[in-house]
Write a protein that holds these residues in place. Structure first.
Motif, PDB file in Angstrom:
ATOM      1  N   GLN A 154       0.818  -1.216   0.000  1.00 35.32           N
ATOM      2  CA  GLN A 154       0.000   0.000   0.000  1.00 35.32           C
ATOM      3  C   GLN A 154       0.854   1.269   0.000  1.00 35.32           C
ATOM      4  OE1 GLN A 154      -0.125  -2.708   1.927  1.00 35.32           O
ATOM      5  NE2 GLN A 154      -1.989  -2.775   3.154  1.00 35.32           N
ATOM      6  N   GLU A 155       2.060   1.179   0.567  1.00 38.25           N
ATOM      7  CA  GLU A 155       2.956   2.339   0.620  1.00 38.25           C
ATOM      8  C   GLU A 155       3.932   2.357  -0.554  1.00 38.25           C
ATOM      9  OE1 GLU A 155       0.936   1.847   4.110  1.00 38.25           O
ATOM     10  OE2 GLU A 155       2.426   0.372   3.509  1.00 38.25           O
ATOM     11  N   GLY A 156       3.748   1.438  -1.518  1.00 41.35           N
ATOM     12  CA  GLY A 156       4.566   1.470  -2.728  1.00 41.35           C
ATOM     13  C   GLY A 156       5.675   0.443  -2.828  1.00 41.35           C
ATOM     14  N   LEU A 157       5.790  -0.466  -1.872  1.00 40.78           N
ATOM     15  CA  LEU A 157       6.804  -1.517  -2.029  1.00 40.78           C
ATOM     16  C   LEU A 157       6.449  -2.369  -3.243  1.00 40.78           C
ATOM     17  CD1 LEU A 157       7.783  -3.125   1.417  1.00 40.78           C
ATOM     18  CD2 LEU A 157       9.100  -1.601  -0.008  1.00 40.78           C
ATOM     19  N   PRO A 158       7.448  -2.769  -4.037  1.00 41.50           N
ATOM     20  CA  PRO A 158       7.155  -3.561  -5.231  1.00 41.50           C
ATOM     21  C   PRO A 158       6.795  -5.014  -4.930  1.00 41.50           C
ATOM     22  CG  PRO A 158       9.501  -3.241  -4.995  1.00 41.50           C
ATOM     23  CD  PRO A 158       8.845  -2.413  -3.935  1.00 41.50           C
ATOM     24  N   ASP A 159       7.139  -5.492  -3.739  1.00 36.84           N
ATOM     25  CA  ASP A 159       6.856  -6.864  -3.325  1.00 36.84           C
ATOM     26  C   ASP A 159       6.687  -6.854  -1.811  1.00 36.84           C
ATOM     27  OD1 ASP A 159       7.525  -9.722  -2.456  1.00 36.84           O
ATOM     28  OD2 ASP A 159       7.640  -9.950  -4.632  1.00 36.84           O
ATOM     29  N   ALA A 160       5.762  -7.632  -1.304  1.00 34.18           N
ATOM     30  CA  ALA A 160       5.501  -7.629   0.138  1.00 34.18           C
ATOM     31  C   ALA A 160       6.607  -8.297   0.938  1.00 34.18           C
ATOM     32  CB  ALA A 160       4.176  -8.321   0.429  1.00 34.18           C
ATOM     33  N   GLN A 161       7.298  -9.258   0.337  1.00 32.34           N
ATOM     34  CA  GLN A 161       8.306 -10.020   1.082  1.00 32.34           C
ATOM     35  C   GLN A 161       9.652  -9.304   1.070  1.00 32.34           C
ATOM     36  OE1 GLN A 161       8.267 -14.190   0.256  1.00 32.34           O
ATOM     37  NE2 GLN A 161      10.349 -14.490   0.961  1.00 32.34           N
ATOM     38  N   VAL A 162      10.120  -8.912   2.241  1.00 30.76           N
ATOM     39  CA  VAL A 162      11.423  -8.255   2.393  1.00 30.76           C
ATOM     40  C   VAL A 162      12.370  -9.285   3.004  1.00 30.76           C
ATOM     41  CG1 VAL A 162      12.694  -6.364   3.469  1.00 30.76           C
ATOM     42  CG2 VAL A 162      10.370  -5.984   2.620  1.00 30.76           C
ATOM     43  N   ASN A 163      13.288  -9.802   2.173  1.00 34.20           N
ATOM     44  CA  ASN A 163      14.185 -10.885   2.584  1.00 34.20           C
ATOM     45  C   ASN A 163      15.475 -10.413   3.221  1.00 34.20           C
ATOM     46  OD1 ASN A 163      12.692 -13.209   1.748  1.00 34.20           O
ATOM     47  ND2 ASN A 163      13.092 -12.581  -0.354  1.00 34.20           N
ATOM     48  N   ALA A 164      15.906  -9.205   2.914  1.00 36.95           N
ATOM     49  CA  ALA A 164      17.165  -8.695   3.455  1.00 36.95           C
ATOM     50  C   ALA A 164      17.081  -7.176   3.501  1.00 36.95           C
ATOM     51  CB  ALA A 164      18.341  -9.140   2.578  1.00 36.95           C
ATOM     52  N   LEU A 165      17.857  -6.596   4.403  1.00 37.83           N
ATOM     53  CA  LEU A 165      17.931  -5.141   4.464  1.00 37.83           C
ATOM     54  C   LEU A 165      19.284  -4.732   5.008  1.00 37.83           C
ATOM     55  CD1 LEU A 165      17.300  -4.741   7.724  1.00 37.83           C
ATOM     56  CD2 LEU A 165      14.974  -4.767   6.933  1.00 37.83           C
ATOM     57  N   LEU A 166      19.626  -3.477   4.746  1.00 34.16           N
ATOM     58  CA  LEU A 166      20.947  -2.982   5.128  1.00 34.16           C
ATOM     59  C   LEU A 166      20.865  -1.493   5.415  1.00 34.16           C
ATOM     60  CD1 LEU A 166      24.173  -3.334   5.100  1.00 34.16           C
ATOM     61  CD2 LEU A 166      23.983  -2.417   2.794  1.00 34.16           C
ATOM     62  N   GLY A 167      21.374  -1.086   6.555  1.00 35.37           N
ATOM     63  CA  GLY A 167      21.536   0.327   6.869  1.00 35.37           C
ATOM     64  C   GLY A 167      22.911   0.751   6.391  1.00 35.37           C
ATOM     65  N   ALA A 168      22.981   1.478   5.279  1.00 38.37           N
ATOM     66  CA  ALA A 168      24.261   1.869   4.690  1.00 38.37           C
ATOM     67  C   ALA A 168      24.889   3.028   5.456  1.00 38.37           C
ATOM     68  CB  ALA A 168      24.060   2.250   3.227  1.00 38.37           C
ATOM     69  N   ARG A 169      26.177   3.184   5.268  1.00 39.26           N
ATOM     70  CA  ARG A 169      26.926   4.235   5.968  1.00 39.26           C
ATOM     71  C   ARG A 169      26.444   5.635   5.594  1.00 39.26           C
ATOM     72  NH1 ARG A 169      30.958   0.480   4.553  1.00 39.26           N
ATOM     73  NH2 ARG A 169      31.481   1.685   2.713  1.00 39.26           N
ATOM     74  N   ASP A 170      25.909   5.799   4.377  1.00 38.12           N
ATOM     75  CA  ASP A 170      25.467   7.124   3.940  1.00 38.12           C
ATOM     76  C   ASP A 170      24.076   7.491   4.459  1.00 38.12           C
ATOM     77  OD1 ASP A 170      23.683   5.665   2.386  1.00 38.12           O
ATOM     78  OD2 ASP A 170      24.369   6.483   0.473  1.00 38.12           O
ATOM     79  N   GLY A 171      23.464   6.606   5.255  1.00 36.09           N
ATOM     80  CA  GLY A 171      22.156   6.881   5.835  1.00 36.09           C
ATOM     81  C   GLY A 171      20.993   6.264   5.082  1.00 36.09           C
ATOM     82  N   THR A 172      21.259   5.661   3.931  1.00 37.60           N
ATOM     83  CA  THR A 172      20.204   5.010   3.157  1.00 37.60           C
ATOM     84  C   THR A 172      19.889   3.651   3.773  1.00 37.60           C
ATOM     85  OG1 THR A 172      20.993   6.065   1.136  1.00 37.60           O
ATOM     86  CG2 THR A 172      19.537   4.162   0.863  1.00 37.60           C
ATOM     87  N   MET A 173      18.618   3.344   3.864  1.00 37.57           N
ATOM     88  CA  MET A 173      18.183   2.004   4.269  1.00 37.57           C
ATOM     89  C   MET A 173      17.794   1.275   3.006  1.00 37.57           C
ATOM     90  SD  MET A 173      18.033   0.410   7.051  1.00 37.57           S
ATOM     91  CE  MET A 173      17.702  -1.275   7.373  1.00 37.57           C
ATOM     92  N   TRP A 174      18.466   0.163   2.729  1.00 40.53           N
ATOM     93  CA  TRP A 174      18.214  -0.621   1.528  1.00 40.53           C
ATOM     94  C   TRP A 174      17.368  -1.834   1.885  1.00 40.53           C
ATOM     95  CZ3 TRP A 174      19.465   1.270  -3.122  1.00 40.53           C
ATOM     96  CH2 TRP A 174      20.456   2.247  -3.188  1.00 40.53           C
ATOM     97  N   LEU A 175      16.260  -2.013   1.168  1.00 40.18           N
ATOM     98  CA  LEU A 175      15.366  -3.146   1.370  1.00 40.18           C
ATOM     99  C   LEU A 175      15.404  -4.023   0.124  1.00 40.18           C
ATOM    100  CD1 LEU A 175      12.200  -1.178   2.592  1.00 40.18           C
ATOM    101  CD2 LEU A 175      14.115  -1.981   3.971  1.00 40.18           C
ATOM    102  N   CYS A 176      15.527  -5.318   0.308  1.00 41.60           N
ATOM    103  CA  CYS A 176      15.460  -6.276  -0.793  1.00 41.60           C
ATOM    104  C   CYS A 176      14.043  -6.830  -0.814  1.00 41.60           C
ATOM    105  CB  CYS A 176      16.472  -7.396  -0.601  1.00 41.60           C
ATOM    106  SG  CYS A 176      18.172  -6.813  -0.660  1.00 41.60           S
ATOM    107  N   ALA A 177      13.221  -6.303  -1.719  1.00 38.54           N
ATOM    108  CA  ALA A 177      11.805  -6.668  -1.801  1.00 38.54           C
ATOM    109  C   ALA A 177      11.564  -7.379  -3.127  1.00 38.54           C
ATOM    110  CB  ALA A 177      10.927  -5.429  -1.683  1.00 38.54           C
ATOM    111  N   GLY A 178      11.476  -8.696  -3.078  1.00 36.16           N
ATOM    112  CA  GLY A 178      11.302  -9.481  -4.294  1.00 36.16           C
ATOM    113  C   GLY A 178      12.504  -9.326  -5.195  1.00 36.16           C
ATOM    114  N   GLY A 179      12.275  -8.927  -6.440  1.00 36.65           N
ATOM    115  CA  GLY A 179      13.354  -8.714  -7.391  1.00 36.65           C
ATOM    116  C   GLY A 179      13.746  -7.260  -7.518  1.00 36.65           C
ATOM    117  N   SER A 180      13.449  -6.485  -6.510  1.00 40.62           N
ATOM    118  CA  SER A 180      13.772  -5.054  -6.541  1.00 40.62           C
ATOM    119  C   SER A 180      14.526  -4.633  -5.291  1.00 40.62           C
ATOM    120  CB  SER A 180      12.493  -4.212  -6.646  1.00 40.62           C
ATOM    121  OG  SER A 180      11.816  -4.465  -7.838  1.00 40.62           O
TER     122      SER A 180
END
Length: 161
Positions: A72-98
């Motif tokens: 509903q908030e725009g994620l391309p896939d509901a399943q988030v398998n991995a994530l990473l808080g990068a040093r530059d402040g970006t939070m990276w979410l692995c959602a499906g193939g995106s």
């Protein structure tokens, strides 16, 4: 064992038990704002917020309340398998193939290249130069430099860990 040795053993046991740490646990559920109850991964961003990737999206927890990101908030896939808080402040979410970059209220969705053949992202790591290394469930490894993907030589698909 003499009486004095037995007393010493009991004293040591009592002191050891008295010094043992007690941990408190709080259980959070979707009723508390968690995106979904099956947590797949946990990470922390540079602000100290705890992030949880679930089968129904991702949730950020500031210690008091959850902010959730789902379809509903725009994620391309509901399943988030991995994530990473990068040093530059970006939070990276692995959602499906995106790959989804979250920075404050801004979100950027980057799909894997077509050569990935609908693979799903399963792992993410930040390299010393800030590039991302991404593991998939069938398309091998990709390196992402913030703009483009490049395929990396990987272990054979039948390699044992």
């Amino acid at each position: 064992m003499s009486w004095s040795r037995a007393a010493l053993v009991l004293l040591v046991m009592r002191v050891t038990l008295a010094c043992a740490q007690q941990y408190g646990f709080t259980q959070y559920t979707p009723k508390d704002g968690l995106a979904q109850s099956q947590v797949r991964c946990i990470g922390q961003d540079t602000s100290g917020h705890l992030w949880l990737g679930t089968l129904g999206g991702a949730s950020s927890f500031d210690g008091h309340a959850f902010t959730s990101y789902a379809l509903q908030e725009g994620l391309p896939d509901a399943q988030v398998n991995a994530l990473l808080g990068a040093r530059d402040g970006t939070m990276w979410l692995c959602a499906g193939g995106s790959l989804v970059a979250v920075r404050g209220k801004q979100r950027r969705i980057i799909a894997l290249p077509s050569e990935s053949h609908d693979a799903r992202l399963l792992a993410i790591a930040e390299l010393p130069d800030g590039d991302l290394l991404l593991g998939t469930d069938g398309a091998g490894l990709f390196r992402f430099d913030g703009h483009a993907f490049s395929r990396r030589a990987a272990l054979p698909s039948d390699a044992a860990c």
